[in-house]
Design a protein around this motif. Sequence first.
Motif, PDB file in Angstrom:
ATOM      1  N   ASN A  52       1.856  53.299   0.796  1.00 40.61           N
ATOM      2  CA  ASN A  52       1.226  54.605   0.980  1.00 40.61           C
ATOM      3  C   ASN A  52      -0.137  54.349   1.610  1.00 40.61           C
ATOM      4  O   ASN A  52      -1.089  53.997   0.928  1.00 40.61           O
ATOM      5  CB  ASN A  52       1.087  55.327  -0.354  1.00 40.61           C
ATOM      6  N   GLY A  53      -0.219  54.510   2.933  1.00 43.75           N
ATOM      7  CA  GLY A  53      -1.438  54.133   3.637  1.00 43.75           C
ATOM      8  C   GLY A  53      -1.645  52.639   3.540  1.00 43.75           C
ATOM      9  O   GLY A  53      -0.754  51.854   3.866  1.00 43.75           O
ATOM     10  N   ASN A  54      -2.822  52.237   3.025  1.00 41.48           N
ATOM     11  CA  ASN A  54      -3.095  50.807   2.876  1.00 41.48           C
ATOM     12  C   ASN A  54      -2.725  50.283   1.489  1.00 41.48           C
ATOM     13  O   ASN A  54      -3.025  49.141   1.146  1.00 41.48           O
ATOM     14  CB  ASN A  54      -4.569  50.508   3.170  1.00 41.48           C
ATOM     15  N   GLN A  55      -2.079  51.125   0.687  1.00 36.06           N
ATOM     16  CA  GLN A  55      -1.625  50.700  -0.639  1.00 36.06           C
ATOM     17  C   GLN A  55      -0.179  50.222  -0.577  1.00 36.06           C
ATOM     18  O   GLN A  55       0.648  50.836   0.088  1.00 36.06           O
ATOM     19  CB  GLN A  55      -1.723  51.859  -1.639  1.00 36.06           C
ATOM     20  N   GLN A  56       0.088  49.140  -1.295  1.00 37.09           N
ATOM     21  CA  GLN A  56       1.441  48.597  -1.358  1.00 37.09           C
ATOM     22  C   GLN A  56       1.771  48.262  -2.808  1.00 37.09           C
ATOM     23  O   GLN A  56       0.881  47.944  -3.602  1.00 37.09           O
ATOM     24  CB  GLN A  56       1.555  47.336  -0.495  1.00 37.09           C
TER      25      GLN A  56
ATOM     26  N   ARG B 271      15.062  47.250  -7.054  1.00 33.91           N
ATOM     27  CA  ARG B 271      13.799  46.627  -6.635  1.00 33.91           C
ATOM     28  C   ARG B 271      13.377  47.248  -5.306  1.00 33.91           C
ATOM     29  O   ARG B 271      14.088  47.155  -4.316  1.00 33.91           O
ATOM     30  CB  ARG B 271      13.971  45.115  -6.459  1.00 33.91           C
ATOM     31  N   TYR B 272      12.211  47.905  -5.306  1.00 33.45           N
ATOM     32  CA  TYR B 272      11.700  48.543  -4.101  1.00 33.45           C
ATOM     33  C   TYR B 272      10.320  47.996  -3.755  1.00 33.45           C
ATOM     34  O   TYR B 272       9.514  47.717  -4.652  1.00 33.45           O
ATOM     35  CB  TYR B 272      11.556  50.061  -4.308  1.00 33.45           C
ATOM     36  N   ILE B 273      10.071  47.857  -2.473  1.00 31.32           N
ATOM     37  CA  ILE B 273       8.714  47.654  -1.973  1.00 31.32           C
ATOM     38  C   ILE B 273       8.305  48.968  -1.325  1.00 31.32           C
ATOM     39  O   ILE B 273       9.036  49.506  -0.480  1.00 31.32           O
ATOM     40  CB  ILE B 273       8.637  46.507  -0.951  1.00 31.32           C
ATOM     41  N   ILE B 274       7.152  49.514  -1.730  1.00 25.47           N
ATOM     42  CA  ILE B 274       6.716  50.810  -1.228  1.00 25.47           C
ATOM     43  C   ILE B 274       5.301  50.714  -0.666  1.00 25.47           C
ATOM     44  O   ILE B 274       4.546  49.795  -1.006  1.00 25.47           O
ATOM     45  CB  ILE B 274       6.777  51.889  -2.329  1.00 25.47           C
TER      46      ILE B 274
ATOM     47  N   GLY C  46       8.444  61.927  -1.849  1.00 27.09           N
ATOM     48  CA  GLY C  46       7.798  63.206  -2.073  1.00 27.09           C
ATOM     49  C   GLY C  46       6.369  63.064  -2.546  1.00 27.09           C
ATOM     50  O   GLY C  46       5.557  63.980  -2.386  1.00 27.09           O
ATOM     51  N   ALA C  47       6.045  61.906  -3.139  1.00 27.58           N
ATOM     52  CA  ALA C  47       4.679  61.636  -3.601  1.00 27.58           C
ATOM     53  C   ALA C  47       3.863  60.892  -2.547  1.00 27.58           C
ATOM     54  O   ALA C  47       2.738  60.450  -2.833  1.00 27.58           O
ATOM     55  CB  ALA C  47       4.724  60.829  -4.893  1.00 27.58           C
ATOM     56  N   GLY C  48       4.414  60.758  -1.341  1.00 25.98           N
ATOM     57  CA  GLY C  48       3.665  60.120  -0.261  1.00 25.98           C
ATOM     58  C   GLY C  48       3.950  58.646  -0.059  1.00 25.98           C
ATOM     59  O   GLY C  48       3.365  58.019   0.834  1.00 25.98           O
TER      60      GLY C  48
END
Length: 223
Positions: free
Chosen positions: A132-136, A127-130, A103-105
Amino acid sequence: MISWRLYLPAMLLGAGSLVAMSAERQEFAKLDRPLSGLPISLVGVTGTERPLTDDERQVAGVSDYVFRIFEMDSVRAFSVYVGYYESQVTGKTIHSPRNCLPGAGWQIVESGNVQLVNDGKPALVNRYIIANGNQQALVLYWYQGRGRVAHSEYAVKWDLLRDAAKRGRTEEALVRVLVPVPPGTGDLNDWRGRLAIAEDLAMKVANELLPSIERALPTWPTA
């Protein structure tokens, strides 16, 4: 063989009815001192407060919280969020990051579990890998309270309903450690190296943070 998961919705619904009936005797388990008293320095890095807006706090429904940004050489190294609920009732419960992150993109790229240590005992967390665009980023999160450290939303919900019905207490904290993965060349080996560094930092932060939260939360009788 019929899986027990088929009966889980009915079990939760039935347990939810018990919570509704016991709502009037719910105990508000207040903290002895605010979460702002948690260590301001973790793994040798000092954090700065990032207050939630009134709207953010209302949506989260927390009784108390702490949100800190930790920077090294003016670059965000990691952030820590702890949201505490002194009592959980319908419409005012912990929001799972699994649902809030999209929900936060943020897109969930990978999900799994890692093991921390709580007072000498293993504690499994998410443990998550997320991205958002070019951000990880790498995220570790877990639920802590009423004598437990838990990762499974199903187990957390079941324990919540059971403790509400049996003891009239539902207090709990959501703990989240987020470590940005710095940009690199795009090469697979380079990515693995950057991720390994982020994960090592996240694990150190989480293992240091976990016992501090345990001491800050209301005591829970083991008998």
